[in-house]
Design a protein around this motif. Sequence first.
Motif, mmCIF file in Angstrom:
data_model
loop_
_atom_site.group_PDB
_atom_site.id
_atom_site.type_symbol
_atom_site.label_atom_id
_atom_site.label_comp_id
_atom_site.label_asym_id
_atom_site.label_seq_id
_atom_site.Cartn_x
_atom_site.Cartn_y
_atom_site.Cartn_z
ATOM 1 N N ARG A 250 27.864 -10.198 9.782
ATOM 2 C CA ARG A 250 26.429 -9.275 9.613
ATOM 3 C C ARG A 250 26.720 -8.114 8.610
ATOM 4 N NH1 ARG A 250 26.706 -10.789 14.950
ATOM 5 N NH2 ARG A 250 27.735 -8.926 15.671
ATOM 6 N N GLY A 251 28.247 -7.938 8.326
ATOM 7 C CA GLY A 251 28.443 -6.834 7.443
ATOM 8 C C GLY A 251 28.384 -7.184 5.927
ATOM 9 N N MET A 252 28.108 -8.425 5.792
ATOM 10 C CA MET A 252 28.501 -8.766 4.247
ATOM 11 C C MET A 252 27.320 -8.165 3.422
ATOM 12 S SD MET A 252 29.281 -12.867 3.996
ATOM 13 C CE MET A 252 28.039 -13.546 5.371
ATOM 14 N N ARG A 253 27.746 -7.915 2.000
ATOM 15 C CA ARG A 253 26.673 -7.183 1.243
ATOM 16 C C ARG A 253 26.085 -8.662 0.463
ATOM 17 N NH1 ARG A 253 29.249 -2.504 -2.136
ATOM 18 N NH2 ARG A 253 27.057 -2.455 -2.784
ATOM 19 N N LEU A 254 24.785 -8.725 0.939
ATOM 20 C CA LEU A 254 24.059 -9.956 0.262
ATOM 21 C C LEU A 254 22.735 -9.223 -0.605
ATOM 22 C CD1 LEU A 254 23.638 -11.847 3.678
ATOM 23 C CD2 LEU A 254 25.159 -12.406 1.588
ATOM 24 N N PRO A 255 22.336 -10.034 -1.448
ATOM 25 C CA PRO A 255 21.346 -9.481 -2.382
ATOM 26 C C PRO A 255 20.039 -9.106 -1.671
ATOM 27 C CG PRO A 255 22.187 -11.511 -3.439
ATOM 28 C CD PRO A 255 22.907 -11.359 -1.622
ATOM 29 N N ARG A 256 19.369 -8.075 -1.871
ATOM 30 C CA ARG A 256 18.010 -7.813 -1.048
ATOM 31 C C ARG A 256 17.047 -8.293 -2.016
ATOM 32 N NH1 ARG A 256 18.629 -2.803 1.545
ATOM 33 N NH2 ARG A 256 16.751 -3.565 2.615
#
Length: 618
Positions: free
Chosen positions: A211-217
């Motif tokens: 859940r803490g992954m930095r994914l594209p918005r």
Amino acid sequence: MIDRDVPATITYAELVEQHLERLFQYLVLLIGDRDLAEAGTLAAFQRIWSELESGNVFGDAEDILYWTATRGALGRLGRSRELRGYLPPTTADDRLITATGIIGEFGPQQRAAIFLPAWGGVGYALAGRASGVGAGRARDLAFAARQEYRTERRSLPDATPTCAEIAPLLSARADGEVSSTDEARITAHLEGCPVCTQTAALYDEFGSLLRGMRLPRVSETLAEDVRSEPQERRRRQPAGWRRMLRLAIGPAVLTIILILGVFLLQGFGGEPTIKTGTGRTSDLLFTREAGGGGLAIVDSGSGRRLGRLPSGALTADGRQVYSSVAACPAAGCTTSLSAEDTATLETTSLGRVDGQTAVVGVDPGAGRLYLADQGAGWGRLLVYDLAARQVRDTIVAPPGVDGAFQPAQATLSPGGGSLFTLGSSPDGQPVVVETDLRVPRVIGAASLAAPPTDGGIELVAAGDTGRVYASETGTGRLHEVDSAVGQVVRTLELSGRAAATSPPPGGNNPRGTVAVGPEGRLYAAVRTGGIAVVDLGRFEVLRRLNADRDYTTVSLSTDGRELYTVDSGGSYVVLDATTGEQLLRRGTGQASCFLGICGTPEQLNLSGTSMLQVNRGE
């Protein structure tokens, strides 16, 4: 759950607000390509708005939204070796790289079932339905992934046998999926077990890392496209509805596909729901609407309609429906061909052919579409090359057979090698015609004794043996036909000695009154009551199920354990295939014409889909 009193625009806006970001990032995780994730997100929201606007959403809209998105993504993954899912940068936390690496070892469908609860927090029920593995399997997969992570993190081994029992509950708790009773049991055990305390921390860490992954918005463009879909669809509506109407008047569907384990909607409004078919999930049915107006998608575990497709011929995996639309101006007829994706509703034009034709079969692997020529009195079968977009071969009916390639009773053999159709002799005798599609040419024709005085004849094939079975719904006779040698081999009476007091099942053009199972047993709705069970090897009636009740259709579940039927009152009924015990009934108040098909679902073929652990096309 859908509130029928809330306008569709409000429901849609709430779905966008709650799920747009999560759905897009979920597809990024699954596919690993931003552009494809955006396309899949938009397609899913377009599908749900279409269903909301037409009033076809009878269960949870979230189910349809995530199912559509997942099915589209899995289809893309199955067609490309380059797509492998999202990978965090090499500078990311080593624990995150470990966690995503573990998930990456699972197949695409399994990854979907893990990401949705462990990263998306949507719960096992929705994850199981969207991925097609079922809630129980989604729970097991999430636990298996956490166990692998626990091993990689060199956790202490279980101290007692109780630890092994508690571990799955700890995984479920990490996903917010434990009962109060299990929560109390976990709490009591953790008070005295340092091993499980460490295990619980690692399980929680696994989810926190994901859940803490930095994914594209979500981009502004995608957000605007999704939010404005209702307005854009209204602007496109006239052309769109004309296109749908043209598709709807196409030929009756050749075969109806039973897709294994797609998803099982939970009951709503107190309606019963059961699990049917292979594995832990419900079979999905595609059924013909009354009058050949289209195909209804039905959840077999509840009898609930989930959506609608145009008429045509479905592929064996249920991914596409191939349709034909003929136009006949003064200059002559032309038929336009198209294929529609059953998940995204995207339509692809396949070209045109001269004349007025109807699709009777498709073999995507061989790149062939089979078209019956109505302008020639159904006396010609055209083989259309999908790659070249032109007719490659023409097959002519055998001498003395009228209407040899009529679509109404066209039936493909399970392996797709033969096409069986029903024509007639000049004096009206029914004639079964077999066409070898691999050659291609007609290889035989066999006449039945006499035309039925009422009811009709339904054909069903059992294996690539050259044998086809013709069921006379009016008389209750079943004929084993060897069209290659041109004769009826055996005839069996299905009705017993009872007198016929009810109309023939399926009327004068029956479809879905007979089904063949994988163990060589045939099930037939009998005019004098009940369902006859026939051993095809010995060609004898083993028993009649529920002889005191009338059924208009019968189809078999993928595991051969249940029969899907519609009774004479229009109710959807699921029966135990061995005993005839009623497992589910959706009564006439809910089910009379409950699918818009008025009790006429068609014969079902059995096939696997790439959404499951089933090899497609094998």
